[in-house]
Design an enzyme around this catalytic site. Structure first.
Site, mmCIF file in Angstrom:
data_model
loop_
_atom_site.group_PDB
_atom_site.id
_atom_site.type_symbol
_atom_site.label_atom_id
_atom_site.label_comp_id
_atom_site.label_asym_id
_atom_site.label_seq_id
_atom_site.Cartn_x
_atom_site.Cartn_y
_atom_site.Cartn_z
ATOM 1 N N ASN A 1 0.829 -1.211 0.000
ATOM 2 C CA ASN A 1 0.000 0.000 0.000
ATOM 3 C C ASN A 1 0.871 1.272 0.000
ATOM 4 O O ASN A 1 2.052 1.210 -0.334
ATOM 5 C CB ASN A 1 -1.021 -0.021 1.142
ATOM 6 C CG ASN A 1 -2.342 0.632 0.734
ATOM 7 O OD1 ASN A 1 -2.352 1.757 0.260
ATOM 8 N ND2 ASN A 1 -3.423 -0.090 0.890
ATOM 9 N N ARG A 2 0.285 2.385 0.386
ATOM 10 C CA ARG A 2 0.931 3.670 0.114
ATOM 11 C C ARG A 2 1.680 4.252 1.311
ATOM 12 O O ARG A 2 1.262 4.086 2.457
ATOM 13 C CB ARG A 2 -0.130 4.689 -0.339
ATOM 14 C CG ARG A 2 -0.717 4.308 -1.680
ATOM 15 C CD ARG A 2 -1.853 5.223 -2.120
ATOM 16 N NE ARG A 2 -2.268 4.857 -3.475
ATOM 17 C CZ ARG A 2 -3.046 3.806 -3.753
ATOM 18 N NH1 ARG A 2 -3.513 3.050 -2.790
ATOM 19 N NH2 ARG A 2 -3.334 3.523 -5.005
ATOM 20 N N HIS B 1 3.210 -0.007 -2.866
ATOM 21 C CA HIS B 1 3.571 -1.422 -2.953
ATOM 22 C C HIS B 1 5.076 -1.682 -3.092
ATOM 23 O O HIS B 1 5.505 -2.465 -3.950
ATOM 24 C CB HIS B 1 2.817 -2.092 -4.109
ATOM 25 C CG HIS B 1 1.329 -2.169 -3.897
ATOM 26 N ND1 HIS B 1 0.749 -2.227 -2.654
ATOM 27 C CD2 HIS B 1 0.295 -2.202 -4.786
ATOM 28 C CE1 HIS B 1 -0.569 -2.305 -2.791
ATOM 29 N NE2 HIS B 1 -0.876 -2.283 -4.062
ATOM 30 N N HIS C 1 -1.675 -9.859 -3.308
ATOM 31 C CA HIS C 1 -2.525 -8.998 -4.124
ATOM 32 C C HIS C 1 -3.334 -9.797 -5.150
ATOM 33 O O HIS C 1 -3.465 -9.376 -6.300
ATOM 34 C CB HIS C 1 -1.650 -7.945 -4.808
ATOM 35 C CG HIS C 1 -2.341 -6.648 -5.095
ATOM 36 N ND1 HIS C 1 -3.501 -6.565 -5.835
ATOM 37 C CD2 HIS C 1 -2.045 -5.381 -4.734
ATOM 38 C CE1 HIS C 1 -3.855 -5.298 -5.935
ATOM 39 N NE2 HIS C 1 -2.994 -4.558 -5.267
ATOM 40 N N TYR D 1 -6.361 -11.063 -7.315
ATOM 41 C CA TYR D 1 -7.611 -10.468 -7.801
ATOM 42 C C TYR D 1 -8.624 -11.602 -7.954
ATOM 43 O O TYR D 1 -8.478 -12.453 -8.836
ATOM 44 C CB TYR D 1 -7.402 -9.828 -9.177
ATOM 45 C CG TYR D 1 -6.695 -8.503 -9.176
ATOM 46 C CD1 TYR D 1 -5.342 -8.397 -8.853
ATOM 47 C CD2 TYR D 1 -7.372 -7.341 -9.561
ATOM 48 C CE1 TYR D 1 -4.697 -7.171 -8.884
ATOM 49 C CE2 TYR D 1 -6.729 -6.115 -9.591
ATOM 50 C CZ TYR D 1 -5.396 -6.035 -9.246
ATOM 51 O OH TYR D 1 -4.751 -4.819 -9.287
ATOM 52 N N ASP E 1 -11.561 1.398 -2.771
ATOM 53 C CA ASP E 1 -10.102 1.233 -2.736
ATOM 54 C C ASP E 1 -9.655 1.805 -1.391
ATOM 55 O O ASP E 1 -8.976 2.820 -1.324
ATOM 56 C CB ASP E 1 -9.455 1.973 -3.915
ATOM 57 C CG ASP E 1 -7.994 1.583 -4.114
ATOM 58 O OD1 ASP E 1 -7.482 0.768 -3.314
ATOM 59 O OD2 ASP E 1 -7.367 2.094 -5.065
ATOM 60 N N GLN F 1 -7.439 -4.019 2.760
ATOM 61 C CA GLN F 1 -7.717 -3.130 1.632
ATOM 62 C C GLN F 1 -8.687 -3.873 0.731
ATOM 63 O O GLN F 1 -8.373 -4.935 0.199
ATOM 64 C CB GLN F 1 -6.423 -2.812 0.855
ATOM 65 C CG GLN F 1 -6.591 -1.778 -0.255
ATOM 66 C CD GLN F 1 -6.496 -0.335 0.246
ATOM 67 O OE1 GLN F 1 -6.212 -0.095 1.428
ATOM 68 N NE2 GLN F 1 -6.729 0.621 -0.630
ATOM 69 N N GLU G 1 -6.851 -7.398 0.482
ATOM 70 C CA GLU G 1 -5.440 -7.392 0.888
ATOM 71 C C GLU G 1 -5.362 -7.155 2.394
ATOM 72 O O GLU G 1 -5.583 -6.036 2.860
ATOM 73 C CB GLU G 1 -4.698 -6.280 0.149
ATOM 74 C CG GLU G 1 -4.798 -6.355 -1.360
ATOM 75 C CD GLU G 1 -4.604 -4.988 -2.018
ATOM 76 O OE1 GLU G 1 -3.558 -4.359 -1.814
ATOM 77 O OE2 GLU G 1 -5.511 -4.542 -2.742
HETATM 78 C C1 GLA Z 1 -3.830 -1.466 -4.554
HETATM 79 C C2 GLA Z 1 -4.156 -0.057 -4.486
HETATM 80 C C3 GLA Z 1 -4.943 0.367 -5.677
HETATM 81 C C4 GLA Z 1 -4.223 0.009 -6.945
HETATM 82 C C5 GLA Z 1 -3.878 -1.447 -6.942
HETATM 83 C C6 GLA Z 1 -3.040 -1.794 -8.134
HETATM 84 O O1 GLA Z 1 -4.881 -2.260 -4.233
HETATM 85 O O2 GLA Z 1 -4.837 0.301 -3.304
HETATM 86 O O3 GLA Z 1 -5.149 1.748 -5.651
HETATM 87 O O4 GLA Z 1 -3.053 0.756 -7.039
HETATM 88 O O5 GLA Z 1 -3.197 -1.790 -5.776
HETATM 89 O O6 GLA Z 1 -3.526 -1.284 -9.318
#
Ligand code: GLA
Length: 383
Positions: A119-120, A145, A216, A218, A282, A319, A348
């Site tokens: 994450n950020r 990430h 991560h 999907y 998100d 997340q 996540e």
């Molecule tokens: C995470 C982020 C999203 C995006 C995805 C990858 O889940 O929170 O904003 O960047 O990764 O695309």
């Protein structure tokens, strides 16, 4: 909680014993051409090369015929193959045909292990013990990430343990992507007899460093039959979430979900309120659980296929991301599928985003002599 974690723990401990006695170098590199061969004799499949090292795809199996396929590149889950309510098997995670897909620019972390900090981190920097550390600004001026070459883009050392477990180890050097300390990360994927994929993460360091590890994947439980997950029903045991600014950085508040589109305490369709959330979901939910304990905190159900997934974790946050940046343009996708907006969702399990800069959030600092540990379990069934 309905998962049998005693059994799971016993299995993981015995897996650990097996790991110690298994030598990766002697593992056969090609899948057996003989389709009658047992899982025990089928080795990993060659999947190309990255950083001058061979990329291999390993297959975990259980007695129910469930399979999980994992690359040593990024510790990436390429396949989770489970039956629907008719018994028809399908892959419930987004994936590519080959390594090129996983290496394409802007590849949004399909199935990968994410680190050193998932994450950020705001403004691509943090201060620790009075020293400022600068990171790569790879997402709107923030770090996302792990930076330019995070744990998702490196080759891990893989050691299988029988049919059902794979250990991955990666040593991240002091200064790599700007983070302090040599960090040794170990991730063990275990497929259990009751169709659960357990991911256990451990890490140690020789200097204090922030750490946040997750996967991560999907998910689209229709296994390619439905182009979006808007009809999936999700529940999240969380009465609060971390609201964000326009760059998806938490504001430092924990807001109640009650009466908002963020409330998933009673299962509801992902598409029910998504239109009321700018850009789609998100966000990080603050889980209603005791810190460090493994508890089931999310469920996901696809009424059409009947597939049901339960998520348990030891982490304080999750997340929930609805594939808002998917736009059908990724190439080399499995079977040439178009992965459109909301084509899949991620759950996540994690520490809160930007924790290194947010003193009110639970600490993410790992110190020498300590061991970081997180466990997450995705359990599959039908109903
Ligand atoms: C995470 C982020 C999203 C995006 C995805 C990858 O889940 O929170 O904003 O960047 O990764 O695309």
């Amino acid at each position: 909680m309905d998962m049998n974690f005693k059994a799971l723990t016993a299995l993981v401990i015995s897996g650990g014993t097996l790991l110690a006695s298994c030598n990766n170098n002697t593992a056969p590199k090609e899948e057996s051409k003989d389709s009658t061969a047992t899982a025990a004799t089928a080795g990993p499949r060659s999947f190309g090369q990255a950083d001058g090292q061979e990329v291999l795809q390993y297959t975990l199996k259980n007695a129910n015929g469930m399979e999980v396929k994992i690359l040593n590149y990024g510790g990436t889950i390429t396949d989770i193959i489970t039956p629907d309510k008719q018994g028809q098997k399908g892959n419930v995670v987004l994936s590519y045909e080959s390594l090129d897909g996983y290496q394409q620019k802007g590849q949004p972390y399909f199935g990968a292990l994410v680190g050193r900090y998932a994450n950020r981190i705001a403004n691509a920097k943090f201060t620790l013990d009075g020293k400022e550390y600068k990171l790569a600004a790879n997402n709107n001026g923030n770090t996302l990430h792990g930076g330019l070459k995070g744990f998702d883009k490196v080759v891990w050392t893989a050691t299988p343990a029988g049919d059902s477990s794979l250990q991955l180890v990666y040593t991240s050097k002091d200064g790599e992507e700007g983070y302090p300390g040599n960090l040794q990360a170990t991730v063990v994927y275990t497929l259990t007899p009751d169709n659960a994929l357990q991911i256990s993460y451990k890490a140690t360091t020789d200097k204090a460093t922030p750490i946040n590890l997750t996967n991560h994947a999907y998910f689209n439980l229709s296994a390619g039959k439905d182009s979006t997950i808007l009809g999936h029903e999700l529940s999240l045991k969380a009465s609060k979430y971390t609201p964000v600014n326009d760059k998806l950085i938490p504001t430092d508040k924990l807001d109640p979900v009650k009466g908002t589109p963020m409330d998933f305490n009673t299962a509801k369709k992902v598409g029910a309120d998504i239109g009321k959330v700018n850009g789609g979901y998100d966000h990080n939910w603050v889980l209603d659980k005791k810190d460090g304990e493994l508890e089931t905190i999310a469920t996901l159900y696809d009424p059409t296929s009947g597939r049901f997934m339960e998520v348990a974790t030891t982490q304080p946050g999750i997340q929930f991301y609805t594939g808002n940046f998917l736009d059908g343009t990724l190439t080399g996708t499995r079977g040439g599928q178009k992965y459109v907006k909301n084509g899949a969702l991620c759950l996540e399990t994690q520490h809160f985003p930007d924790s290194p800069n947010q003193p009110s959030f639970p600490s993410v600092i790992l110190k020498p002599g300590e061991t970081f540990a997180q466990t997450t379990v995705y359990k599959f069934s039908v109903k």
